[in-house]
Scaffold this active site. Structure first.
Site: not given
Ligand code: NAP
Length: 253
Positions: A17, A61, A84
Site C-alpha cells: 500500500k 491494518q 477501508d
C-alpha cells in the site's frame, strides 16, 4: 496506515500500500506500534489523525492482536476518513444504499466486472464467504446492482449445490482448493479473492485455477487478480476523501 505487531502478511500488505501510494503521488505515513500496545495509545493516535487536516485516509491494518478492542478502534476512526469502509456508520450507509466508502476488496471486484463489461443485473451470484470485510459487503454491493445473490459460509450444506448455479462466483473463504471444476457452471465468471500461503511458501487462492479455468469464461488469478485491485481501490477512496474535504472547504469559504 497503522500497523500493530509483526504479522508478516500484514507487513507485506502495508508495504504494498505504501508503494502504491508513492506511485500515485499520495503522501503516506506508517505508524508501527508494538504488538503489546495498549488500546488507549492506539485510540489516541487515531484521534490525533482524525483531527489532522492533512490526513484524508486512516487505515488500521487487520488483524489486530487479540487484546485490542477492534470494534472500538474501528469506531474511533472518523467516518469521513475511514477509507477501508469498516466503521459502523459506513457499514450502515452501504446497507442502506448511501455508500460513503465501499470496502476496498469487494469494490475492486465490482470494478473488475465493470472493466470486463460483465453484466451483473439479473445474474445469479454466489458469494462463498460471509466475513464483514469481504463476503457480506460483496453480497450487498452486487445486490445493489440488481444481482440475485446467495451467500455461503462454512456451515453451508453441499456447497456445490449453490456454486453450480452461479453465473458469477466470488470465492472468499481462505480455503485452498475449495472450488473445483465440477462445482462451476460452464461459462461462469469466477473471482478468486482467497490468498493462502501453502507450506512450500507458494501463494494460492481458494479456486483450483487449472481445472476451473477450463470451464469458466473469466477467472482471476492468485496472486495478481483481486489483490492489486484492493490496493488500487484504497487509493481511489483516499483521493475521493481528499476531494470531498477540499470541496467542503471551498463551499465553507
Ligand atoms: P474470514 O474472516 O476468515 O472469513 C472466511 C469466510 O469464509 C467465513 O464467512 C467462513 O464461514 C467462510 N468459510 C470458511 N470455510 C468455508 C468453507 N469450507 N465453505 C464455505 N465457506 C467457508 O476471511 P476473510 O477476511 O473474509 O478473507 C477470506 C480470504 O480472502 C482469505 O484467504 C484472505 O486472505 C483473502 N483476502 C484477500 C483480499 C484481497 O485483497 N485479495 C482481501 C481480504 C481477504 P463462517 O462465517 O461460517 O466462519
Amino acid at each position: 496506515m497503522i500497523l500493530v505487531g509483526h504479522d508478516p502478511a500484514s507487513a507485506v500488505y502495508v508495504r504494498n500500500k505504501v508503494r502504491a501510494c508513492e506511485a500515485a503521488g499520495i503522501h503516506s505515513f506508517t505508524h508501527r506500534l508494538h504488538e503489546k500496545v495498549e488500546n488507549e495509545e492506539l485510540l489516541n493516535l487515531i484521534t490525533r489523525l482524525n483531527a489532522d487536516p492533512s490526513v484524508h485516509g486512516i487505515l488500521v491494518q487487520l488483524p489486530l492482536p487479540a487484546h485490542i478492542d477492534m470494534a472500538r478502534i474501528l469506531e474511533t476512526i472518523a467516518p469521513s476518513k475511514d477509507v477501508d469502509g469498516f466503521h459502523l456508520y459506513n457499514v450502515g450507509a452501504l446497507v442502506t444504499g448511501n455508500t460513503v466508502f465501499s470496502p476496498c476488496t469487494p469494490y475492486g471486484v465490482v470494478k473488475l466486472l465493470e472493466h470486463e463489461g460483465i453484466p451483473v443485473e439479473g445474474q445469479n451470484v454466489v458469494v462463498v464467504g460471509a466475513s464483514n470485510i469481504v463476503g457480506k459487503p460483496m453480497a450487498l454491493m452486487l445486490m445493489a446492482r440488481d444481482a440475485t445473490v446467495a451467500i455461503c459460509h462454512a456451515k453451508a450444506r453441499d456447497l456445490a449445490q449453490f456454486t453450480i448455479g452461479a453465473d458469477i462466483l466470488v470465492v472468499a473463504a481462505g480455503v485452498p482448493g475449495l472450488i473445483t471444476a465440477p462445482m462451476v457452471k460452464k461459462g461462469a465468471v469466477v473471482i478468486d479473492v482467497g490468498i493462502n500461503r501453502l507450506e512450500d511458501g507458494k501463494i494460492v487462492g481458494d479456486v483450483d485455477f487449472a481445472g476451473v479455468s477450463r470451464r469458466a469464461s473469466h477467472i482471476t488469478p492468485v496472486p495478481g487478480g483481486v489483490g492489486p485491485m484492493t490496493v488500487t481501490m484504497l487509493l481511489v477512496n483516499t483521493i475521493e476523501s481528499a476531494e470531498r474535504f477540499y470541496a467542503a472547504q471551498r463551499t465553507a469559504s
